[in-house]
Design an enzyme around this catalytic site. Structure first.
Site, short mmCIF file in Angstrom:
data_model
loop_
_atom_site.label_atom_id
_atom_site.label_comp_id
_atom_site.label_asym_id
_atom_site.label_seq_id
_atom_site.Cartn_x
_atom_site.Cartn_y
_atom_site.Cartn_z
N HIS A 335 -2.69 7.12 -4.10
CA HIS A 335 -2.56 5.77 -3.55
C HIS A 335 -1.54 4.96 -4.34
O HIS A 335 -0.66 4.32 -3.76
CB HIS A 335 -3.94 5.09 -3.58
CG HIS A 335 -3.89 3.62 -3.31
ND1 HIS A 335 -4.07 3.07 -2.06
CD2 HIS A 335 -3.66 2.56 -4.14
CE1 HIS A 335 -3.96 1.76 -2.12
NE2 HIS A 335 -3.72 1.42 -3.38
N GLU A 336 -1.64 4.98 -5.67
CA GLU A 336 -0.72 4.20 -6.50
C GLU A 336 0.72 4.69 -6.35
O GLU A 336 1.66 3.88 -6.27
CB GLU A 336 -1.15 4.27 -7.97
CG GLU A 336 -2.49 3.63 -8.28
CD GLU A 336 -2.50 2.14 -7.95
OE1 GLU A 336 -1.44 1.49 -8.07
OE2 GLU A 336 -3.56 1.63 -7.56
N HIS A 339 2.53 3.40 -3.33
CA HIS A 339 3.21 2.10 -3.47
C HIS A 339 4.67 2.31 -3.89
O HIS A 339 5.57 1.62 -3.41
CB HIS A 339 2.49 1.23 -4.50
CG HIS A 339 1.19 0.65 -4.02
ND1 HIS A 339 1.09 -0.10 -2.88
CD2 HIS A 339 -0.07 0.70 -4.54
CE1 HIS A 339 -0.16 -0.49 -2.70
NE2 HIS A 339 -0.88 -0.02 -3.70
N GLU A 415 -1.65 -2.17 0.88
CA GLU A 415 -2.78 -1.34 0.46
C GLU A 415 -3.17 -0.34 1.54
O GLU A 415 -3.45 0.83 1.24
CB GLU A 415 -3.98 -2.23 0.10
CG GLU A 415 -3.79 -3.07 -1.15
CD GLU A 415 -3.52 -2.24 -2.37
OE1 GLU A 415 -4.19 -1.20 -2.56
OE2 GLU A 415 -2.62 -2.62 -3.15
#
EC number: 3.4.24.84
Length: 475
Positions: A335-336, A339, A415
């Site tokens: 997920h990070e 970004h 997100e």
């Protein structure tokens, strides 16, 4: 001629009063709006006493009640600290606290042989006194939050001695950065001529990039211990995942966040081909000292900074089996890294710098307006630092509120996109379970008022994120 001069004086005074009154009115309007939103959410905390049906499979009643009580206590604290802050700010404005502190700074400079012509020196003394006042008035609230609320709900891992040492260290480091940067900024504004706002913006851009670059290597280690993630399966899989999306990873660190709090986190930093990942030990089930007895700690080396382990970690270990398994940690990192891959980091930097340039441009337009200074008690002088304070903090307040809301909406969109990226990496199932675990470890309350959530939540509510992941998880 005298009559017209008198009318002009009345109009100027009226304009100054309107400015001052508008600032106070807007400040209290924002406070009342925030209080209204908090009251709606607080009603949710009070009335939702049982696990909703849609949460039955992901949250047990004991954890639900713990998170409800934790958030209720935080809400109460937020109300009283916010009310105090609003009254403090209003009294400072009404009783001329800002011009008084400026005059006091001038007296201190006078004692040291610096006259009124040393405006930058006086500005630095003003900043030092203002930040000291803020630190002292905020200390009781910080102590209560740490040693009453966080302690009550099992998050605080600090002793009073460690807390105070940390607070003093933070203040000193802040001054070491704030004062020289402010001095250079004021000097640039003074000598920059008609286009000073361009030079001031470029300077702040360079400073922000430098601070982001050096923070984790030189500033953060002053407060927390960073150790390389040991060789093993987790590190190997992180490197494989980073390579698969062309993320230029150079190092992976574990930060000993458990000496301060049992909240967990992860982030990456660095520019160009020098990216580094930082994992809080509280995020890692295998490394968190909170999952081990103090006598049997082996996952992390002791932190020898003069306080000793007993100063940093409570003898009574709380929140057993905190953190995520390796597969879940990889999902969180997926997920990070999403970004980064989707350009969210660059987009946020661009938005921030566009906003910064606009603000400096408007500052250049407004800095010559004497009525702004008179409205805040500066009748005989127009110090540049005070102009920055008045315009950026007070005059821009409505714009800042709107911008903050827009950035919150954008953040939620980012997100969801990062979650979708983790899905593409095949991490949907593990991210699903990781989000549940992180929500449990941090006692996040999964039920929220829609208006409160829309205004405040930079991350989507848990149920919305889980729903978005659910179909892929079941595939």
């Amino acid at each position: 001629m005298g009559m017209w001069a008198s009318l002009d004086a009345v109009w100027e005074m009226s304009a100054e009063r309107r400015i001052f009154g508008a600032v106070l009115l807007f400040s209290w309007t924002v406070y009342l709006w925030e209080t209204f939103l908090a009251r709606r959410q607080r009603r949710i905390y009070k009335t939702t006493t049982h696990v909703p049906l849609e949460l039955g499979q992901i949250m047990d009643s004991e954890t639900f009640e713990k998170s409800r009580l934790y958030q209720l206590d935080k809400s109460t604290f937020s109300f009283w600290s916010g009310l105090y802050s609003e009254f403090e700010g209003t009294l400072i404005l009404l009783f001329g606290g800002i011009p008084y502190l400026w005059r006091l700074s001038g007296r201190f400079c006078g004692y040291a042989g610096f006259g009124p012509e040393y405006e930058i020196t006086q500005s630095l003394v003003f900043l030092l006194l203002a930040t000291l006042f803020s630190a002292l008035t905020g200390l009781p609230w910080s102590l209560y939050n740490t040693f009453v609320i966080e302690e009550k709900h099992g998050f605080n891992q600090q002793t009073l001695g460690f807390f105070m040492k940390d607070a003093i260290k933070k203040f000193i480091v802040t001054q070491c950065i704030l004062l020289p940067v402010s001095a250079l900024l004021l000097y640039i504004i003074k000598i920059g001529g008609d286009y000073f706002f361009i030079y001031a913006w470029l300077f702040t851009l360079v400073v922000s990039l430098v601070l982001v670059t050096i923070y984790a290597d030189y500033i953060a280690p002053l407060f927390d211990k960073f150790t390389p993630l040991p060789e093993g399966k987790l590190k190997q899989e992180i490197e494989i995942m980073a390579k698969s999306i062309d993320f230029p990873l150079t190092k992976v660190y574990v930060v000993q966040g458990s000496k301060r709090s049992s909240h967990s986190n992860a982030y990456f930093y660095g520019f160009f081909k020098n990216k580094r990942i930082v994992l809080f030990d509280t995020l890692l089930e295998e490394y968190s000292v909170l999952n081990k007895d103090i006598q049997e700690e082996s996952g992390m080396e002791p932190c020898n900074d003069g306080e000793g382990d007993s100063e940093e970690i409570k003898a009574k270990v709380k929140n057993k089996k905190q953190g995520c398994k390796n597969e879940e940690v990889l999902a969180v990192l997926g997920h990070e890294l999403g970004h980064w891959k989707l350009g969210h980091t660059v987009k946020n930097i661009i938005i921030s710098q566009m906003n910064s340039f606009l603000c400096f441009f408007l500052f250049a337009v407004l800095i010559g307006r004497k009525e702004l200074f008179v409205a805040f008690g500066f009748y005989d002088s127009q110090p540049t630092l005070i102009g920055l304070l008045i315009i950026f903090q007070f005059i821009f307040s409505p714009y800042n509120e709107v911008l903050s809301f827009c950035l919150t909406v954008l953040s939620r969109r980012f997100e969801f996109q990062a979650d979708a990226f983790a899905k593409k990496l095949g991490k949907a199932k593990d991210l699903y379970s990781a989000l549940i675990k992180l929500n449990k470890d941090n006692l996040g309350f999964p039920v929220s008022d829609w208006l409160f959530s829309m205004w405040h939540y930079s991350h989507p509510p848990l149920l919305e994120r889980l729903q978005a992941l659910k179909n892929s998880k079941q595939d």
